[in-house]
Design an enzyme around this catalytic site. Sequence first.
Site, PDB file in Angstrom:
ATOM      1  N   HIS A  33       0.831  -1.214   0.000  1.00 23.62           N
ATOM      2  CA  HIS A  33       0.000   0.000   0.000  1.00 23.62           C
ATOM      3  C   HIS A  33       0.861   1.259   0.000  1.00 23.62           C
ATOM      4  O   HIS A  33       2.082   1.193   0.163  1.00 23.62           O
ATOM      5  CB  HIS A  33      -0.950   0.010   1.214  1.00 23.62           C
ATOM      6  CG  HIS A  33      -0.263   0.084   2.548  1.00 23.62           C
ATOM      7  ND1 HIS A  33       0.004  -1.024   3.320  1.00 23.62           N
ATOM      8  CD2 HIS A  33       0.214   1.136   3.268  1.00 23.62           C
ATOM      9  CE1 HIS A  33       0.609  -0.645   4.441  1.00 23.62           C
ATOM     10  NE2 HIS A  33       0.757   0.655   4.430  1.00 23.62           N
ATOM     11  N   HIS A  89      -6.196  -1.776   3.497  1.00 17.35           N
ATOM     12  CA  HIS A  89      -5.959  -0.552   2.713  1.00 17.35           C
ATOM     13  C   HIS A  89      -5.007  -0.785   1.547  1.00 17.35           C
ATOM     14  O   HIS A  89      -4.043  -1.532   1.647  1.00 17.35           O
ATOM     15  CB  HIS A  89      -5.462   0.612   3.576  1.00 17.35           C
ATOM     16  CG  HIS A  89      -4.156   0.376   4.291  1.00 17.35           C
ATOM     17  ND1 HIS A  89      -3.731  -0.850   4.712  1.00 17.35           N
ATOM     18  CD2 HIS A  89      -3.177   1.241   4.671  1.00 17.35           C
ATOM     19  CE1 HIS A  89      -2.566  -0.722   5.317  1.00 17.35           C
ATOM     20  NE2 HIS A  89      -2.194   0.523   5.293  1.00 17.35           N
ATOM     21  N   HIS A 120       4.716   7.163   3.339  1.00 20.80           N
ATOM     22  CA  HIS A 120       5.488   5.927   3.130  1.00 20.80           C
ATOM     23  C   HIS A 120       4.813   5.066   2.078  1.00 20.80           C
ATOM     24  O   HIS A 120       3.650   5.254   1.766  1.00 20.80           O
ATOM     25  CB  HIS A 120       5.613   5.115   4.418  1.00 20.80           C
ATOM     26  CG  HIS A 120       4.310   4.553   4.936  1.00 20.80           C
ATOM     27  ND1 HIS A 120       3.487   5.244   5.791  1.00 20.80           N
ATOM     28  CD2 HIS A 120       3.674   3.382   4.703  1.00 20.80           C
ATOM     29  CE1 HIS A 120       2.423   4.517   6.072  1.00 20.80           C
ATOM     30  NE2 HIS A 120       2.494   3.379   5.421  1.00 20.80           N
ATOM     31  N   HIS A 175      -0.365  -1.966  14.568  1.00 18.00           N
ATOM     32  CA  HIS A 175      -1.362  -0.917  14.357  1.00 18.00           C
ATOM     33  C   HIS A 175      -2.692  -1.302  14.997  1.00 18.00           C
ATOM     34  O   HIS A 175      -3.091  -2.471  14.927  1.00 18.00           O
ATOM     35  CB  HIS A 175      -1.661  -0.749  12.861  1.00 18.00           C
ATOM     36  CG  HIS A 175      -0.541  -0.216  12.037  1.00 18.00           C
ATOM     37  ND1 HIS A 175       0.086   0.983  12.301  1.00 18.00           N
ATOM     38  CD2 HIS A 175       0.058  -0.701  10.922  1.00 18.00           C
ATOM     39  CE1 HIS A 175       1.008   1.200  11.376  1.00 18.00           C
ATOM     40  NE2 HIS A 175       1.022   0.195  10.540  1.00 18.00           N
ATOM     41  N   TYR A 228       8.564   0.731  10.497  1.00 19.79           N
ATOM     42  CA  TYR A 228       8.836   1.864   9.587  1.00 19.79           C
ATOM     43  C   TYR A 228      10.323   2.148   9.625  1.00 19.79           C
ATOM     44  O   TYR A 228      10.942   2.131  10.694  1.00 19.79           O
ATOM     45  CB  TYR A 228       8.107   3.126  10.048  1.00 19.79           C
ATOM     46  CG  TYR A 228       6.620   3.061   9.898  1.00 19.79           C
ATOM     47  CD1 TYR A 228       6.005   3.318   8.683  1.00 19.79           C
ATOM     48  CD2 TYR A 228       5.827   2.746  10.979  1.00 19.79           C
ATOM     49  CE1 TYR A 228       4.635   3.260   8.546  1.00 19.79           C
ATOM     50  CE2 TYR A 228       4.446   2.688  10.862  1.00 19.79           C
ATOM     51  CZ  TYR A 228       3.862   2.946   9.639  1.00 19.79           C
ATOM     52  OH  TYR A 228       2.512   2.880   9.506  1.00 19.79           O
ATOM     53  N   GLU A 278       7.815   0.874   4.793  1.00 14.07           N
ATOM     54  CA  GLU A 278       7.197   0.072   5.862  1.00 14.07           C
ATOM     55  C   GLU A 278       7.203  -1.385   5.429  1.00 14.07           C
ATOM     56  O   GLU A 278       7.085  -1.667   4.218  1.00 14.07           O
ATOM     57  CB  GLU A 278       5.742   0.534   6.084  1.00 14.07           C
ATOM     58  CG  GLU A 278       5.010  -0.234   7.184  1.00 14.07           C
ATOM     59  CD  GLU A 278       3.508   0.117   7.299  1.00 14.07           C
ATOM     60  OE1 GLU A 278       2.948   0.742   6.375  1.00 14.07           O
ATOM     61  OE2 GLU A 278       2.903  -0.272   8.309  1.00 14.07           O
TER      62      GLU A 278
HETATM   63  C1  M3P Z   1      -0.253   2.877   8.392  1.00 14.62           C
HETATM   64  C2  M3P Z   1      -0.930   1.633   8.094  1.00 14.62           C
HETATM   65  C3  M3P Z   1      -0.120   7.481   9.949  1.00 14.62           C
HETATM   66  C4  M3P Z   1      -0.604   6.137   9.951  1.00 14.62           C
HETATM   67  C5  M3P Z   1      -0.103   5.131   9.272  1.00 14.62           C
HETATM   68  C6  M3P Z   1      -0.707   3.837   9.237  1.00 14.62           C
HETATM   69  C7  M3P Z   1       0.863   7.932   8.965  1.00 14.62           C
HETATM   70  O1  M3P Z   1       0.887   3.017   7.768  1.00 14.62           O
HETATM   71  O2  M3P Z   1      -0.370   0.841   7.365  1.00 14.62           O
HETATM   72  O3  M3P Z   1      -2.051   1.460   8.595  1.00 14.62           O
HETATM   73  O4  M3P Z   1      -0.535   8.269  10.750  1.00 14.62           O
HETATM   74 FE    FE Z   2       1.248   1.747   6.129  1.00 12.10          FE
END
Ligand code: M3P
Ligand code: FE
Length: 305
Positions: free
Chosen positions: A152, A198, A212, A244, A253, A263
């Site tokens: 993604h 996503h 990213h 997450h 990351y 990532e």
């Molecule tokens: C992810 C994901 C931010 C959240 C990032 C989340 C940049 O990368 O893969 O769910 O706040």
């Molecule tokens: Fe991500």
Amino acid sequence: MGVLRLSHVDITVTDLDLACAYYTKVIGMIEVERTADSVYLKCWDEIDHHSLRLTYAPRVGFGLMSFKVTSDDDLAELEQAVSRYGFPVQRISRGASVGQGESIRFETPSGHEMELVREVQKVGGSLPKLNPRPFVVDAQIQDTIAPPRMDHVLVTAEEVGEATRFYSGVLGFRVTEQLLDGNGHQIGTWMERSHSPHDLAVVAGPNGGLHHFAYWLDDWDHIRSAADILAYNGISVDVGPTRHGITRGSTIYFFDPLGTRNEVFTGGYRPDPDFPTITWTQDNAGRAIFYYEGELNERFMKVHT
Ligand code: M3P
Ligand code: FE
């Protein structure tokens, strides 16, 4: 059918040889083609010509994000939909972009260059399509992270709500999760076309920015060995390994040597197309993004390319 999945990410780098060495010897992508100013790379299980294009430029940045559509009719319909929304669309003819058939390009309301493409040259993956083993053995990518594929892309936008209305209302992405501020405005949205948590996400930040792009890994064991490989190679880790709340995925990351954030991502749930959108409130933003730490670091919030 519309948009199928992410096709490739295009970034600019200030040192093509260094970037290429990192993406092949640390990440474990395979170099498919090289032109005067660009290198085209793919992951071992990807069959298309490239999922990453590196182009030399005096400044590190985000060139474009390219998504694959299912049919030529989709390309024509989405071209009309974007035009109707009021954004000029450019047709790129077959062969004008290395390894690609006809595509359309336009700028999105979040200031990102976006491409939709139906046909990408097939170069084949590292496993046969008849009776394959479930893992890869390939000397080229030994001792690398060796992700099977790209997963993604996450971009930044000043108006996350407006950007999300475009990606969902015009291009047909489905919002799987959203992060709302105290006034109920979207400050982050996660959207899919491939029934994953996503394919594309947008968070608050400057228009046109890249937060990213992420590689898929098959499980948590691979996240741990990715951390070993990053540490062994002295790569700058931003956050993780951790998990997450949003997407429920496991993650690390880190930065490529020129400063673009990468990532590695695995797990997450497989939302059915009729699974309702999950909402997070800003007071839970820490847990939403990093469930174990429960807080966001300054660098993660501020650094983008
Ligand atoms: C992810 C994901 C931010 C959240 C990032 C989340 C940049 O990368 O893969 O769910 O706040
Ligand atoms: Fe991500």
